[in-house]
Design a protein around this motif. Structure first.
Motif, PDB file in Angstrom:
ATOM      1  N   MET A   1      -2.193  -4.145   1.806  1.00 26.45           N
ATOM      2  CA  MET A   1      -2.673  -2.967   1.380  1.00 26.45           C
ATOM      3  C   MET A   1      -1.647  -1.872   1.859  1.00 26.45           C
ATOM      4  O   MET A   1      -1.135  -1.063   0.909  1.00 26.45           O
ATOM      5  CB  MET A   1      -4.158  -2.361   1.763  1.00 26.45           C
ATOM      6  N   LEU A   2      -1.213  -1.937   3.303  1.00 33.48           N
ATOM      7  CA  LEU A   2      -0.329  -0.728   3.589  1.00 33.48           C
ATOM      8  C   LEU A   2       1.112  -0.846   2.927  1.00 33.48           C
ATOM      9  O   LEU A   2       1.541   0.191   2.495  1.00 33.48           O
ATOM     10  CB  LEU A   2      -0.228  -0.916   5.282  1.00 33.48           C
ATOM     11  N   ARG A   3       1.524  -1.976   2.781  1.00 35.98           N
ATOM     12  CA  ARG A   3       2.715  -2.087   1.987  1.00 35.98           C
ATOM     13  C   ARG A   3       2.810  -1.776   0.632  1.00 35.98           C
ATOM     14  O   ARG A   3       3.726  -1.049   0.346  1.00 35.98           O
ATOM     15  CB  ARG A   3       3.160  -3.652   2.143  1.00 35.98           C
ATOM     16  N   GLN A   4       1.716  -1.688   0.031  1.00 36.93           N
ATOM     17  CA  GLN A   4       1.531  -1.255  -1.461  1.00 36.93           C
ATOM     18  C   GLN A   4       1.753   0.379  -1.245  1.00 36.93           C
ATOM     19  O   GLN A   4       1.740   0.794  -2.384  1.00 36.93           O
ATOM     20  CB  GLN A   4       0.321  -1.603  -2.007  1.00 36.93           C
ATOM     21  N   GLN A   5       1.715   0.902  -0.419  1.00 36.21           N
ATOM     22  CA  GLN A   5       1.699   2.649  -0.316  1.00 36.21           C
ATOM     23  C   GLN A   5       3.334   2.819  -0.258  1.00 36.21           C
ATOM     24  O   GLN A   5       3.341   4.068  -0.391  1.00 36.21           O
ATOM     25  CB  GLN A   5       0.981   3.089   1.003  1.00 36.21           C
ATOM     26  N   PHE A   6       4.004   2.082  -0.092  1.00 34.92           N
ATOM     27  CA  PHE A   6       5.591   2.472  -0.054  1.00 34.92           C
ATOM     28  C   PHE A   6       6.205   2.243  -1.385  1.00 34.92           C
ATOM     29  O   PHE A   6       5.754   1.154  -2.033  1.00 34.92           O
ATOM     30  CB  PHE A   6       6.058   1.554   1.182  1.00 34.92           C
ATOM     31  N   SER A   8       9.486   0.792  -1.237  1.00 36.17           N
ATOM     32  CA  SER A   8      10.095  -0.026  -1.108  1.00 36.17           C
ATOM     33  C   SER A   8       9.702  -0.869   0.247  1.00 36.17           C
ATOM     34  O   SER A   8       9.163  -0.211   1.045  1.00 36.17           O
ATOM     35  CB  SER A   8      11.563  -0.017  -1.103  1.00 36.17           C
ATOM     36  N   HIS A   9      10.115  -2.018   0.184  1.00 38.36           N
ATOM     37  CA  HIS A   9       9.796  -2.837   1.590  1.00 38.36           C
ATOM     38  C   HIS A   9      10.407  -2.098   2.636  1.00 38.36           C
ATOM     39  O   HIS A   9      10.031  -2.050   3.768  1.00 38.36           O
ATOM     40  CB  HIS A   9      10.206  -4.279   1.293  1.00 38.36           C
ATOM     41  N   GLN A  10      11.750  -1.574   2.602  1.00 36.72           N
ATOM     42  CA  GLN A  10      12.386  -0.804   3.623  1.00 36.72           C
ATOM     43  C   GLN A  10      11.719   0.256   3.895  1.00 36.72           C
ATOM     44  O   GLN A  10      11.516   0.651   5.299  1.00 36.72           O
ATOM     45  CB  GLN A  10      13.911  -0.619   3.260  1.00 36.72           C
TER      46      GLN A  10
END
Length: 158
Positions: A1-6, A8-10
């Motif tokens: 879920m946290l990754r989806q808040q950005f 890009s992956h970077q």
């Protein structure tokens, strides 16, 4: 879920550094992601003893660092509240002494416990952070004995 808040992956990979690690000067800190590229949050983090002490100090100061509120003070209340069915042993990613595992150490102690005896202990009632980076677990390393001796020595300083 946290990754989806950005976007890009970077940006996701940079987030803990720009929002926390760099702000408190933990320059030795290295976070490693798992094989899927996710930060685990409970492991895969390396830093010097001094930098782990900075981390503990941030929690002792309830999220404030050099006048800047890095995270809400209520977060410390949350992580030090025993989780359901933990009998006072565990909060949100932190170990607690609420059940008295270490009988000669204040019950408000909370800690990050790492692999094979790595610890960041925070004792708010004594305004104390203790970091231990040796390689030995209990019973070889007597957490209760070492911490109680430190607490007693700090009390005798006043």
């Amino acid at each position: 879920m946290l990754r989806q808040q950005f976007r890009s992956h970077q940006e996701y990979l940079d987030f803990p550094y720009s929002s926390l690690i760099d702000k408190i000067g933990m320059h030795s800190m290295v976070l490693e992601a798992d094989i899927a590229g996710n930060y685990v949050g409970s492991s895969y983090a390396w830093a010097s003893t001094r930098d782990w002490a900075r981390f503990g100090q941030l929690y002792l100061d309830r999220g404030k660092w050099n006048g800047e509120q890095i995270f809400a003070p209520e977060w410390v209340d949350y992580i030090t509240t025993p989780t359901l069915h933990s009998n006072g042993t565990y909060g949100a990613h932190f170990w607690l002494n609420a059940e008295g595992k270490y009988p000669d150490v204040p019950k408000d102690l909370f800690s990050c416990n790492g692999y094979q005896g790595q610890y960041v202990f925070v004792i708010p009632s004594k305004d104390l952070v203790v970091v231990r980076t040796g390689l030995a677990e209990e019973p070889e390393f007597d957490v209760n004995g070492v911490l109680s001796a430190i607490v007693k020595s700090v009390q005798n300083v006043d």
